[in-house]
Design an enzyme around this catalytic site. Structure first.
Site, PDB file in Angstrom:
ATOM      1  N   GLN A  45       0.844  -1.201   0.000  1.00  0.00           N
ATOM      2  CA  GLN A  45       0.000   0.000   0.000  1.00  0.00           C
ATOM      3  C   GLN A  45       0.877   1.248   0.000  1.00  0.00           C
ATOM      4  O   GLN A  45       0.381   2.360  -0.065  1.00  0.00           O
ATOM      5  CB  GLN A  45      -0.878   0.027   1.256  1.00  0.00           C
ATOM      6  N   HIS A  96      -1.599   1.582  -4.163  1.00  0.00           N
ATOM      7  CA  HIS A  96      -1.979   2.989  -3.985  1.00  0.00           C
ATOM      8  C   HIS A  96      -1.137   3.935  -4.832  1.00  0.00           C
ATOM      9  O   HIS A  96      -1.070   5.126  -4.554  1.00  0.00           O
ATOM     10  CB  HIS A  96      -1.907   3.369  -2.498  1.00  0.00           C
ATOM     11  N   CYS A 131      -0.753  13.321 -15.916  1.00  0.00           N
ATOM     12  CA  CYS A 131      -1.285  14.560 -16.486  1.00  0.00           C
ATOM     13  C   CYS A 131      -2.799  14.630 -16.316  1.00  0.00           C
ATOM     14  O   CYS A 131      -3.505  13.665 -16.619  1.00  0.00           O
ATOM     15  CB  CYS A 131      -0.914  14.636 -17.967  1.00  0.00           C
ATOM     16  N   CYS A 191       1.492  18.073 -23.119  1.00  0.00           N
ATOM     17  CA  CYS A 191       0.367  18.992 -23.415  1.00  0.00           C
ATOM     18  C   CYS A 191       0.358  20.219 -22.516  1.00  0.00           C
ATOM     19  O   CYS A 191      -0.513  21.066 -22.656  1.00  0.00           O
ATOM     20  CB  CYS A 191      -0.959  18.246 -23.313  1.00  0.00           C
ATOM     21  N   THR A 217       0.694  -2.842   8.547  1.00  0.00           N
ATOM     22  CA  THR A 217      -0.506  -2.118   8.133  1.00  0.00           C
ATOM     23  C   THR A 217      -1.554  -2.206   9.222  1.00  0.00           C
ATOM     24  O   THR A 217      -1.682  -3.241   9.894  1.00  0.00           O
ATOM     25  CB  THR A 217      -1.087  -2.631   6.794  1.00  0.00           C
ATOM     26  N   SER A 218      -2.312  -1.109   9.392  1.00  0.00           N
ATOM     27  CA  SER A 218      -3.376  -1.094  10.396  1.00  0.00           C
ATOM     28  C   SER A 218      -4.577  -1.911   9.929  1.00  0.00           C
ATOM     29  O   SER A 218      -5.493  -2.143  10.710  1.00  0.00           O
ATOM     30  CB  SER A 218      -3.802   0.347  10.679  1.00  0.00           C
TER      31      SER A 218
END
Ligand code: OAD
Length: 253
Positions: free
Chosen positions: A111, A129, A137, A161, A199-200
């Site tokens: 994550q 993530h 962009c 662009c 990780t929680s």
């Protein structure tokens, strides 16, 4: 919680987890911010963490970016600068070594957006993530990797662009990159052992991968100094720091 007096996981649990890992043929490892804590990178929800003092939605949401792209970029750029100055720690390196030792039998799902797994030698972990190092962009949708920290000017402009680019991370209210999540799900379905580190388990859909591993009734190992909401459902919940538990006692063998 009395961390100072915590003796850590029992030698028997460590040994059992190590043996299970050594015998597993399809290992999935899911990591979260806690694995980078010992590299000096703040987690999100621990005291002093990245969300402490902020409403996450004020920084990490499409609406926040639309309101003030330079402010949101300032926060992400500060994270890029901190991560660039940090180094992978023994936990990242232990997982990279496990991957090398078990070719074809190992999938790393993270994550984290910091890129420390790759810098430790992990080859293309699944980044659920996104990445701090990816710029996307807002005009033409093209993506590029850029390791410059700090970035100037902010917000950066698309070389193709000239529209504003955004951080290539997943924000609140957004979907995870579909292909990455499907690969992670498939890996968990095929796994015969899942190791969950730092990780929680509070953020879905990533936490759903852990739920699925428990439902499948395969051996599961948690490494976290604080038992999480799913610790009870794990085969082994090893209470300790990733940088201590992983290299010395779990992944070697
Ligand atoms: P959290 O901040 O929610 O949880 C960090 C976990 O790491 C906690 O359970 C800590 O107990 C644990 N921890 C702390 N130090 C540790 C150490 N040395 N070794 C092992 N574990 C340690 O972070 P995540 O679970 O990664 O999403 O958060 C999930 C997602 O929430 C993040 O990816 C981010 C955030 O909103 C997005 O930005 C999309």
């Amino acid at each position: 919680m009395t961390q100072e007096h915590d003796p850590g996981p029992s030698p028997a649990a460590l040994e059992a987890a190590r043996t299970a890992l050594a015998g597993a043929r399809r290992i999935v490892v899911l990591t979260g911010a806690g694995i980078s804590a010992e590299s000096g990178i703040a987690t999100f929800r621990d005291p002093g963490g990245l969300w402490d003092g902020f409403k996450a939605e004020d920084l990490a949401s499409p609406a926040a970016f639309a309101r003030d792209p330079a402010f949101v970029w300032g926060w992400y750029d500060a994270r890029r600068v901190r991560v660039a100055a940090a180094k992978p720690n023994p936990a990242h390196r232990a997982l990279a070594a496990l991957e090398r030792a078990r070719p074809g039998a190992f999938t790393l799902v993270t994550q984290n957006v910091d890129g420390l797994h790759q810098r430790a030698g992990s080859v293309e972990p699944i980044e659920l993530h996104g990445s701090l190092w990816l710029l996307r962009c807002t005009g033409c949708g093209s993506e590029r990797r850029d390791l410059t920290a700090p970035l100037t000017p902010l917000p950066p402009a698309c070389p193709r662009c000239r529209a504003i680019e955004r951080p290539g991370v997943v924000w609140f209210g957004e979907f995870l990159p579909e292909e990455a999540f499907l690969r992670a799900e498939a890996a968990v379905e095929a796994a015969d052992l899942v190791l969950v580190v730092g990780t929680s388990n509070l953020v879905h859909p990533a936490a759903g991968l852990v739920v699925r591993a428990i439902e499948r009734d395969i051996p599961t190992i948690e490494v976290n100094p604080e038992p999480t909401r799913y610790a009870e459902g794990m085969t082994w919940a090893l209470a300790g720091k990733a940088g201590v538990v992983l290299p010395s006692r779990v992944t070697d063998g």
